[in-house]
Write an enzyme that holds these catalytic residues in place. Structure first.
Site, short mmCIF file in Angstrom:
data_model
loop_
_atom_site.label_atom_id
_atom_site.label_comp_id
_atom_site.label_asym_id
_atom_site.label_seq_id
_atom_site.Cartn_x
_atom_site.Cartn_y
_atom_site.Cartn_z
NE ARG A 16 -37.13 -15.25 -11.75
CZ ARG A 16 -37.49 -15.82 -12.89
NH1 ARG A 16 -37.11 -15.27 -14.04
NH2 ARG A 16 -38.22 -16.91 -12.91
N GLY A 430 -29.38 -14.29 -33.06
CA GLY A 430 -29.46 -15.69 -32.63
C GLY A 430 -30.79 -16.10 -32.05
CB SER A 431 -32.35 -15.63 -28.79
OG SER A 431 -32.25 -14.24 -28.55
NE ARG A 513 -31.69 -11.00 -20.00
CZ ARG A 513 -31.75 -12.29 -20.28
NH1 ARG A 513 -32.81 -12.99 -19.92
NH2 ARG A 513 -30.78 -12.88 -20.94
CB CYS A 514 -33.42 -11.85 -13.41
SG CYS A 514 -34.27 -10.56 -12.47
CD1 TRP A 559 -21.54 -12.02 -18.14
CD2 TRP A 559 -22.98 -12.71 -19.70
NE1 TRP A 559 -21.72 -10.98 -19.02
CE2 TRP A 559 -22.59 -11.37 -19.98
CE3 TRP A 559 -23.87 -13.34 -20.55
CZ2 TRP A 559 -23.08 -10.66 -21.08
CZ3 TRP A 559 -24.36 -12.64 -21.64
CH2 TRP A 559 -23.97 -11.32 -21.90
CD GLU A 663 -25.65 -0.61 -28.41
OE1 GLU A 663 -26.48 0.27 -28.70
OE2 GLU A 663 -24.52 -0.36 -27.97
CG HIS A 692 -31.67 -4.20 -24.84
ND1 HIS A 692 -30.70 -4.26 -25.82
CD2 HIS A 692 -31.42 -5.24 -24.00
CE1 HIS A 692 -29.90 -5.29 -25.58
NE2 HIS A 692 -30.31 -5.90 -24.49
#
Length: 754
Positions: A16, A430-431, A513-514, A559, A663, A692
């Protein structure tokens, strides 16, 4: 002789490297020169991988600093109007992608999913005043770099019709297709520049040909390709589905070759391949660019040998699509079980090259293909793949298995009584920020440097701090922050039977973003509760409702890399049954709000509209199975991001979630229009904060978005929340943004109820 090539290679680097170079530059810790040098190094590594494997053509132009569609926009000098004053540069590119914190009008360009993948692209904006001119030299510089390797190159370029189609008009009533003539003038100049650089072949991607296009868009291909002939040779490239419905138009085009994705449209070998003009190159995408399973090369060798003999030099073998959708190198994985089942991007390049050699009559290559395929054939008889208990539960499913005990109209009354929430309840998705401290302790735990008790104590400390900050901010429904989770899907796959996780299987989602998708290798079940301990602990710290956080069955499927021996529907229902058990345990532990995220449900749509219903039927059923054990007073939320809802609004309603959060901030509430003409029956939380982007929304901006939402959603059914989880943001900006969100909500509770 059969030729070997790929449609593109991962640009992030084995470790990465691109991600870390980008973030260092954005954070002021790296220079532009160091970023450019890293990009050049990655490109050369990718080209060398293709050379070492023995490909006949190396692919140039597949590298991008953030997204290849945005790179095309800069090449064409086509920037959003609000960013044009900055000129074309790397900094402008990043402002378009991430937003401009220096200016309220500099919001980021809209972002959405690349067809039915988890890759995101920046949506071009079109208006009547648009012009095009070559403005970004990166493509030509890369060609010059690659030419120094003294190898045949093939340039990758997004085609003009797809570029227009994938954008959106910002002028009411304006059809962006009307821009095609002037866009073609710039494409002609690009192709001439490439020809002047001695580029023989251009892989011109037109993936929209796999869609069921309106007639005017399909007709536009004749206009476009009649104008583009006469420069470099054009390999018209399609992927992700068959092009059978478009082929009558395609075969009239003055092109030099066509690429078919046989992994998603195997019937094309019978229906199309035999009709390809003999003077055209026929490129067959037989190595799956969207999955990690080893290819059955012996099957492809025997299938394609007659075609290779007939077409001679006009047959190319390639990947089905770009390999950017797969991890970089299987050799990096030292702990993976059954590595002989899999192939990552580097190994897929070798598969392409070796199959091509075999089709050219190389005996050692033919033998290698046979040996390479053995593990895939042997896996069919591996009894560890099937779980009889899981199979029995699937057999017991009926239509009633996916239904809640009461309809929403009755459930909502029980929930209001239980939860006692104010008008316009505020929450998050959530996060919360994953700090370096959290990541370091997780890494230490995985390395055995801290034990289980120390790790749990650290996580509880993080959760407690997160709950306290939410209470101080005045949020109404709290979350535990997900400090224990590396990724919203990977975390669950690590705790469910049936998945193989990796250490370094990173795949780009957008920009830096990975994600690290797991692999479905066998039947799926839940050996023990996954989230109950953390949610219960967080609930013990507050009197406010604590929301349990789960990832939905369709998203876990979408995913991850699925099995290829059973259907996606079967996999989704296996996951749903495992999640149903988790819902039961959460509510039994006193968690009265449970969010089952389904951001991938829209991206999972087949490309053909005629296939929508079959997919949506089982996708909706899988979600409902996961929520079916919830009692009436247990409120089920779901979340979707970067989804065009117009086409699936009926299915979204059929999910029957008590609250859906979506969103809408980046699109300035445009995505909410789908709910205007459709009388959506349940509660909705349109995002009012684009997480984002590093730009922090003001109280006034959020008030404007909430006010716009009240024009489409009844006040009593409206929730207030960010667009998505806050994992990637820093605590300082997160607290300011959420303070502004809560303040704006409190202001409007007063003004809107006067």
């Amino acid at each position: 002789m059969t030729q070997a090539h790929i449609l593109g290679y991962p640009r992030i680097g084995t470790q990465r490297e691109l991600k870390f170079a980008l973030e260092a530059y954005w954070n002021g810790k790296g220079t532009l020169d160091s970023l450019l040098e890293m990009g050049k190094s990655l490109r050369h590594q990718n080209w060398q991988t293709q050379i070492d494997a023995g490909l006949d053509y190396i692919t140039v132009g597949d590298f991008a600093w953030y997204d290849h569609v945005l790179g095309t926009s800069l090449l064409l000098g086509h920037l959003p109007q609000r960013h044009r004053k900055h000129g074309v540069s790397h900094d402008t590119l990043f402002k378009i992608a991430r937003g401009n914190t220096e200016c309220e009008c500099g919001h980021a360009q809209d972002m959405t999913k690349w067809f039915n993948t988890n890759y995101h692209y920046l949506v071009p904006e079109f208006s009547k005043s648009d012009t095009f001119e070559i403005s970004w030299q990166q493509l030509f510089d890369e060609v010059t770099e690659a030419k120094q390797l003294n190898r045949k190159i093939k340039v990758n370029l997004l085609g003009p019709v797809s570029y227009l189609y994938l954008g959106k008009s910002i002028d009411e009533g304006f059809e962006q297709l009307s821009l095609l003539p002037q866009l073609l003038e710039t494409y002609q100049q690009i192709l001439q520049r490439l020809a002047d650089l001695d580029v023989e072949w251009v892989q011109i991607d037109e993936p929209i040909l796999a869609l069921q296009l309106p007639s005017n868009w399909l007709e536009a291909f004749e206009t476009a390709y009649n104008a583009l002939q006469g420069h470099a040779k054009l390999l018209l490239t399609t992927y992700f589905d068959s092009i059978e419905q478009s082929f009558s138009t395609i075969q009239k085009l003055p092109i030099d070759g066509i690429h078919l994705d046989l992994t998603t449209g195997p019937s094309q070998l019978e229906t199309i391949a035999s009709s390809i003009p003999s003077q055209w190159v026929l490129s067959l995408g037989v190595i799956n660019g969207r999955n990690v399973w080893r290819s059955d090369l012996s099957h492809w060798f025997h299938t394609l040998a007659p075609i290779a003999k007939a077409r001679k030099q006009n047959l190319w073998i390639g990947s089905s699509c770009s390999l950017l959708h797969t991890p970089v190198d299987l050799e990096s994985e030292k702990k993976i079980a059954n590595p002989q089942w899999f192939a990552f991007a580097k190994q897929k390049v070798e598969e392409v090259a070796t199959l091509s050699l075999a089709l050219n009559g190389d005996k050692s290559a033919i033998d290698w293909c046979a040996q390479h395929s053995k593990p895939i054939h042997e896996r069919k008889h591996n009894y560890g793949v099937i779980d009889n208990k899981v199979q029995h539960r699937l057999q017991l499913l009926t239509a009633a298995s996916s239904e809640r005990a009461l309809p929403f109209s009755q459930r909502i009354r029980a929930q209001q009584q239980k939860l006692n929430l104010p008008l316009l309840p505020t929450t998050t998705i959530g996060s919360f920020p994953q700090t370096g401290d959290i990541r370091n302790v997780r890494a230490q735990f995985k390395r055995g440097e801290v034990d289980q008790l120390q790790y749990q104590a650290h996580l509880k400390h993080q959760i407690k701090a997160c709950v306290q900050k939410q209470e101080q901010l005045g949020l109404d429904v709290l979350v535990h922050g997900e400090a224990e989770r590396n990724d919203m899907v990977e975390y669950f796959t690590e705790h469910l039977n049936g998945f193989q996780t990796t250490e370094f299987g990173w795949v780009q989602s957008y920009g830096s973003r990975c994600v690290k998708p797991a692999i479905v290798v066998s039947d799926i079940s839940r050996p023990h509760p996954i989230t109950v301990e953390w949610s219960s602990y967080a609930q013990s710290l507050t009197n406010k409702p604590m929301k349990g956080m789960l990832t939905g069955p369709v998203t876990i499927l979408g995913w991850t890399f699925p099995r290829e021996d059973i259907t996606r529907e079967q996999i989704a229902k296996q996951i749903a049954l495992a999640l149903q058990d988790e819902v039961s345990d959460l509510q039994n532990a006193g968690i009265n709000i449970i969010q089952i995220d389904e951001p991938a449900i829209r991206e999972g749509l087949p490309l053909k509209r005629t296939d929508y219903k079959a997919y949506l039927d089982w996708a909706v059923e899988a979600f409902k199975i996961s929520a079916a054990s919830a009692r009436p007073e247990t409120q089920i939320h779901t979340h979707m991001c970067y989804s065009e809802f117009n086409e699936i609004i009926d299915a979204v309603a059929q999910l029957d979630a008590d609250v859906i959060t979506i969103e809408t901030a980046r699109s300035q509430m445009a995505l909410l229009q789908a709910f205007e003409s459709f009388d959506y029956p349940n509660d909705i939380g349109p995002g009012v904060y684009d997480i984002h982007s590093p730009a922090i929304p003001s109280i006034h901006q959020i008030e404007q978005l909430i006010t716009a939402a009240t024009q489409l959603i009844p006040l009593e059914r409206l929730w207030i929340n960010p667009d998505c989880g806050l994992k990637t943001r820093a605590w300082e900006e997160t607290q300011i943004a959420l303070h502004n969100m809560v303040t704006a909500t409190k202001n409007l509770r007063v003004s809107l109820t006067k």
